[in-house]
Design an enzyme around this catalytic site. Structure first.
Site, PDB file in Angstrom:
ATOM      1  CB  CYS A  45      -1.631  -5.590   1.516  1.00  0.00           C
ATOM      2  SG  CYS A  45      -3.216  -4.922   0.962  1.00  0.00           S
ATOM      3  CD1 TRP A  78      -4.827  -9.166   7.079  1.00  0.00           C
ATOM      4  CD2 TRP A  78      -2.696  -9.502   6.484  1.00  0.00           C
ATOM      5  NE1 TRP A  78      -4.737  -8.993   5.722  1.00  0.00           N
ATOM      6  CE2 TRP A  78      -3.443  -9.198   5.331  1.00  0.00           C
ATOM      7  CE3 TRP A  78      -1.326  -9.749   6.364  1.00  0.00           C
ATOM      8  CZ2 TRP A  78      -2.875  -9.133   4.071  1.00  0.00           C
ATOM      9  CZ3 TRP A  78      -0.751  -9.685   5.106  1.00  0.00           C
ATOM     10  CH2 TRP A  78      -1.516  -9.376   3.979  1.00  0.00           C
ATOM     11  NE  ARG A 106     -10.960 -11.512   0.838  1.00  0.00           N
ATOM     12  CZ  ARG A 106     -10.281 -10.413   0.548  1.00  0.00           C
ATOM     13  NH1 ARG A 106      -9.152 -10.147   1.171  1.00  0.00           N
ATOM     14  NH2 ARG A 106     -10.722  -9.563  -0.367  1.00  0.00           N
ATOM     15  CE1 TYR A 107     -12.450 -11.093  10.923  1.00  0.00           C
ATOM     16  CE2 TYR A 107     -11.118 -13.013  10.368  1.00  0.00           C
ATOM     17  CZ  TYR A 107     -12.239 -12.461  10.971  1.00  0.00           C
ATOM     18  OH  TYR A 107     -13.147 -13.269  11.597  1.00  0.00           O
ATOM     19  CB  THR A 108      -9.109  -6.240   4.252  1.00  0.00           C
ATOM     20  OG1 THR A 108     -10.027  -5.233   4.740  1.00  0.00           O
ATOM     21  CG2 THR A 108      -9.905  -7.346   3.578  1.00  0.00           C
ATOM     22  CB  VAL A 109      -4.064  -4.556   5.938  1.00  0.00           C
ATOM     23  CG1 VAL A 109      -3.953  -5.137   7.321  1.00  0.00           C
ATOM     24  CG2 VAL A 109      -3.454  -5.493   4.904  1.00  0.00           C
ATOM     25  CE1 TYR A 172      -5.026  -9.435  -4.831  1.00  0.00           C
ATOM     26  CE2 TYR A 172      -4.527  -7.381  -5.975  1.00  0.00           C
ATOM     27  CZ  TYR A 172      -4.296  -8.268  -4.933  1.00  0.00           C
ATOM     28  OH  TYR A 172      -3.339  -7.979  -3.987  1.00  0.00           O
TER      29      TYR A 172
END
Length: 297
Positions: A45, A78, A106-109, A172
């Protein structure tokens, strides 16, 4: 939140807002302390990549822990290989839901877990590197660069906005566009921004002269992914990074710095984009190449 919820009626990609935006700051609810915080990041990422670069540049590896997630993300989000030695979770989503059981995005880093408060403090990726550069200054290595000098902060912030809108997020917007108009608009902005940066770097070693700053850290992850991923996968195909003499030389000069080189994993990068974003690449085939020599002088 599935990607479809981030596509407007006009076919434009609109990135979800960051859910957790508490600050790590002296005197606050989450004060900076050695060993208290765990950074969750991915080599794949770009937003997480820059936090790993800064952590290493500033010598904070023993102050702020880091957990690297698997590059292949599925419907659960993730995954932590094995299980996380800090929290015991298998998926990053567990930390999100432990902090907010009603979370729907969304589960983001990257994101940062407070071991003492037992909650996520932040997934506000633009702020995370700034926090490492400012709140954790007492623990910086003696020879660490000042990535966010007070006298340049206005200029750095202004250029960061240009880089983010036109390039970091611009690729993106081009790649996830679902209308020709949205794609044309985004890809034009991507190359307008690259052209502007090429001109700037023709006479500067770094984006703000002879000093490495936060702006360079924010630009590098996009450049590192450009020819390998964005050029084909996101249809940013007008030119390659290697077609820009100043930008390509600049990117390689950054790659020669251990904090950049050590956190750049092209295998993770390619497998993540081509195997995870099946709306763009339903076959999940990871292409070979391009053959680029990042170590050439």
């Amino acid at each position: 939140m599935k990607l479809g919820r981030e596509i407007s009626d006009a076919g434009r990609f609109v990135r979800q807002p960051n859910r957790f935006t508490a600050r790590i700051e002296a005197g606050g609810e989450h004060p900076p302390e050695p060993g208290r915080y765990q950074l969750y990041a991915s080599y794949a990422c770009p937003w997480a990549h820059r936090s790993l670069i800064v952590r290493e540049l500033l010598g904070l590896q023993d102050i702020v822990g880091a957990t690297i997630v698997d590059p292949i993300r599925d419907e659960k989000g993730w995954r932590v290989p094995g299980s996380d030695p800090v929290t015991g979770v298998e998926y990053l989503s567990e930390l999100y839901l432990a902090t907010d059981p009603d979370y729907q995005g969304r589960y983001t880093v990257p994101c940062v877990w407070d071991r003492t408060a037992k909650r996520l403090v932040t997934n506000d990726y633009p702020q995370i590197t700034l926090t490492l550069e400012t709140a954790f200054a007492p623990w910086h290595a003696q020879d660490a660069p000042d990535l966010y000098p007070v006298e340049l902060r206005g200029e750095i912030d202004a250029l960061n906005e240009v880089i983010f809108d036109g390039l970091n997020n611009g690729v993106y917007k081009a790649g996830f566009a679902t209308s020709q108009e949205a794609y044309d608009e985004a890809v034009t902005a991507v190359f307008d921004t690259l052209d502007l940066l090429e001109e700037r770097l023709a006479t500067h070693s770094y984006l703000h002269g002879d000093m490495l700053t936060e702006s360079d850290v924010r630009l590098y992850p996009t450049l590192a992914r450009f020819d390998a991923v964005y050029h084909s996968h996101f249809k940013c195909a007008i030119r390659r990074l290697t077609d820009y003499p100043a930008l390509w030389a600049y990117a390689r000069s950054l790659y020669a710095i251990p904090a950049f080189h050590d956190t750049t994993d092209f295998d993770h990068i390619k497998r993540h984009y081509f195997m995870t974003q099946t709306n763009i690449n339903p076959s999940r085939i990871v292409p070979r190449g391009p053959e680029l020599d990042w170590t050439a002088g």
